[in-house]
Design a protein around this motif. Structure first.
Motif, PDB file in Angstrom:
ATOM      1  N   LEU A  41      32.330  11.136  33.921  1.00 40.61           N
ATOM      2  CA  LEU A  41      33.706  11.123  34.413  1.00 40.61           C
ATOM      3  C   LEU A  41      34.188   9.680  34.347  1.00 40.61           C
ATOM      4  CD1 LEU A  41      36.159  12.427  35.899  1.00 40.61           C
ATOM      5  CD2 LEU A  41      34.940  11.957  38.044  1.00 40.61           C
ATOM      6  N   HIS A  42      35.110   9.401  33.415  1.00 39.70           N
ATOM      7  CA  HIS A  42      35.584   8.034  33.198  1.00 39.70           C
ATOM      8  C   HIS A  42      36.656   7.668  34.222  1.00 39.70           C
ATOM      9  CE1 HIS A  42      37.315   4.552  31.056  1.00 39.70           C
ATOM     10  NE2 HIS A  42      36.101   4.437  30.554  1.00 39.70           N
ATOM     11  N   VAL A  43      36.769   6.377  34.506  1.00 41.04           N
ATOM     12  CA  VAL A  43      37.752   5.917  35.490  1.00 41.04           C
ATOM     13  C   VAL A  43      39.186   6.263  35.085  1.00 41.04           C
ATOM     14  CG1 VAL A  43      36.351   4.056  36.460  1.00 41.04           C
ATOM     15  CG2 VAL A  43      37.748   3.613  34.431  1.00 41.04           C
ATOM     16  N   ASN A  44      39.424   6.451  33.792  1.00 42.00           N
ATOM     17  CA  ASN A  44      40.762   6.843  33.339  1.00 42.00           C
ATOM     18  C   ASN A  44      41.082   8.305  33.657  1.00 42.00           C
ATOM     19  OD1 ASN A  44      41.185   4.302  32.273  1.00 42.00           O
ATOM     20  ND2 ASN A  44      40.597   4.878  30.190  1.00 42.00           N
ATOM     21  N   GLU A  45      40.056   9.065  34.099  1.00 39.88           N
ATOM     22  CA  GLU A  45      40.247  10.491  34.354  1.00 39.88           C
ATOM     23  C   GLU A  45      40.179  10.837  35.841  1.00 39.88           C
ATOM     24  OE1 GLU A  45      41.290  12.597  32.298  1.00 39.88           O
ATOM     25  OE2 GLU A  45      41.083  11.425  30.447  1.00 39.88           O
ATOM     26  N   VAL A  46      40.434   9.846  36.710  1.00 42.33           N
ATOM     27  CA  VAL A  46      40.504  10.095  38.144  1.00 42.33           C
ATOM     28  C   VAL A  46      41.888   9.690  38.642  1.00 42.33           C
ATOM     29  CG1 VAL A  46      38.024   9.808  38.507  1.00 42.33           C
ATOM     30  CG2 VAL A  46      39.520   7.813  38.708  1.00 42.33           C
ATOM     31  N   PRO A  47      42.311  10.212  39.801  1.00 43.70           N
ATOM     32  CA  PRO A  47      43.674   9.949  40.283  1.00 43.70           C
ATOM     33  C   PRO A  47      43.854   8.603  40.970  1.00 43.70           C
ATOM     34  CG  PRO A  47      42.560  11.462  41.765  1.00 43.70           C
ATOM     35  CD  PRO A  47      41.626  11.231  40.620  1.00 43.70           C
ATOM     36  N   TRP A  48      42.860   7.708  40.855  1.00 41.35           N
ATOM     37  CA  TRP A  48      42.959   6.404  41.493  1.00 41.35           C
ATOM     38  C   TRP A  48      42.933   5.306  40.434  1.00 41.35           C
ATOM     39  CZ3 TRP A  48      38.230   9.196  42.584  1.00 41.35           C
ATOM     40  CH2 TRP A  48      38.386  10.182  43.557  1.00 41.35           C
TER      41      TRP A  48
ATOM     42  N   LYS B 280      28.930  16.547  23.486  1.00 45.37           N
ATOM     43  CA  LYS B 280      29.432  15.527  24.399  1.00 45.37           C
ATOM     44  C   LYS B 280      30.571  16.127  25.220  1.00 45.37           C
ATOM     45  CE  LYS B 280      31.487  10.910  24.557  1.00 45.37           C
ATOM     46  NZ  LYS B 280      32.014   9.772  23.766  1.00 45.37           N
ATOM     47  N   ILE B 281      30.450  16.024  26.534  1.00 45.77           N
ATOM     48  CA  ILE B 281      31.400  16.658  27.445  1.00 45.77           C
ATOM     49  C   ILE B 281      32.368  15.612  28.003  1.00 45.77           C
ATOM     50  CG2 ILE B 281      31.657  18.018  29.554  1.00 45.77           C
ATOM     51  CD1 ILE B 281      28.696  18.845  29.174  1.00 45.77           C
ATOM     52  N   GLN B 282      33.649  15.964  28.044  1.00 50.61           N
ATOM     53  CA  GLN B 282      34.648  15.139  28.716  1.00 50.61           C
ATOM     54  C   GLN B 282      35.229  15.938  29.865  1.00 50.61           C
ATOM     55  OE1 GLN B 282      37.217  13.951  25.256  1.00 50.61           O
ATOM     56  NE2 GLN B 282      36.924  11.910  26.109  1.00 50.61           N
ATOM     57  N   VAL B 283      35.244  15.339  31.070  1.00 50.56           N
ATOM     58  CA  VAL B 283      35.780  16.012  32.249  1.00 50.56           C
ATOM     59  C   VAL B 283      36.859  15.140  32.877  1.00 50.56           C
ATOM     60  CG1 VAL B 283      33.691  17.338  32.729  1.00 50.56           C
ATOM     61  CG2 VAL B 283      33.947  15.051  33.715  1.00 50.56           C
TER      62      VAL B 283
END
Length: 235
Positions: A93-100, A129-132
């Protein structure tokens, strides 16, 4: 400074394939023959400390784009978190994919080891490779509550036709219940009620083939939480 690499190359193996020939110990679903560790089932080669084994593919949750899943944070990097969603492959889970807005190296301030999160699978490519993401309506960190793990193939029975089963569970136990398509179920409510809800979910998994499943689950909850008697006394 040397950093630990949390990513592993995931290799599909079949029974009899050599997993290691350098003296590592056999892990799960592995055995030693002719001085070499071999796979006993089809799955993904998995190395843990000084052991090598296999994560079976059969029966594993295999993510698809669009799936809503529940996961647990199992590792933290400077720009991402590694999430266990019950799949044989890691789900970063990359930092670009969180609401903060998360600064580099500040990830542990927002999500820590063991935290439970509600995610959506963005994509799964040919190399698995999974992206979430957590940047969608309703996706969030799940605070408190408890997790129940069931087979992902039984999720549809827990939800029921047009959401009938999950609605009954929520109403009768007065619990918040979220079901991930990976078979992880989050339950939050009064301790006694949440315990009954958890047992009901596991009962659904066990009796998934029964035609009168709804009636059985309703009767089970009524016996554990006799709400109807209280309601009649109030009239």
């Amino acid at each position: 400074m040397e950093r630990r690499n949390t990513r592993q190359t995931r290799e599909i193996v079949v029974p009899g394939d050599v997993l290691d020939g350098t003296g590592m110990k056999p892990g799960d679903y592995a055995y030693v023959q002719d001085g070499k560790v071999r796979a006993s089932v089809m799955g993904v080669r998995n190395v843990f400390q000084n052991t090598v084994g296999v994560i079976p593919l059969r029966g594993c949750y295999m993510p698809s784009s669009g799936d809503t899943v529940i996961g647990v944070i199992v590792d933290i990097g400077p720009s991402n978190w590694l999430v266990d969603i019950g799949a044989p492959y890691p789900a970063p889970l990359h930092v670009n994919e969180v609401p903060w807005r998360v600064e580099f190296g500040d990830t542990s301030r927002y999500l820590g080891m063991g935290n439970v999160v509600l995610l959506k699978v963005l994509s799964v490519d040919e190399s698995k490779k999974i992206q979430v993401t957590m940047k969608d309506s309703g996706l969030r960190k799940l605070e408190g509550g408890r997790l129940v793990k069931i087979s992902h193939s039984k999720v549809s029975r827990v939800i029921g036709k047009q959401g009938s089963m999950i609605s009954m569970l929520k109403n009768m136990t007065d619990c918040r219940i979220t079901v991930g398509q990976n078979g992880m179920v989050w339950i939050d409510g009064d301790e006694e009620n949440a315990d009954v809800a958890a047992k009901a979910v596991m009962m659904i998994e066990e009796l998934a083939q029964c035609s009168n499943l709804t009636d059985r689950i309703k009767e089970f909850i009524e016996n554990k939480l006799p709400q109807s008697d209280e309601e009649e006394g109030d009239e």
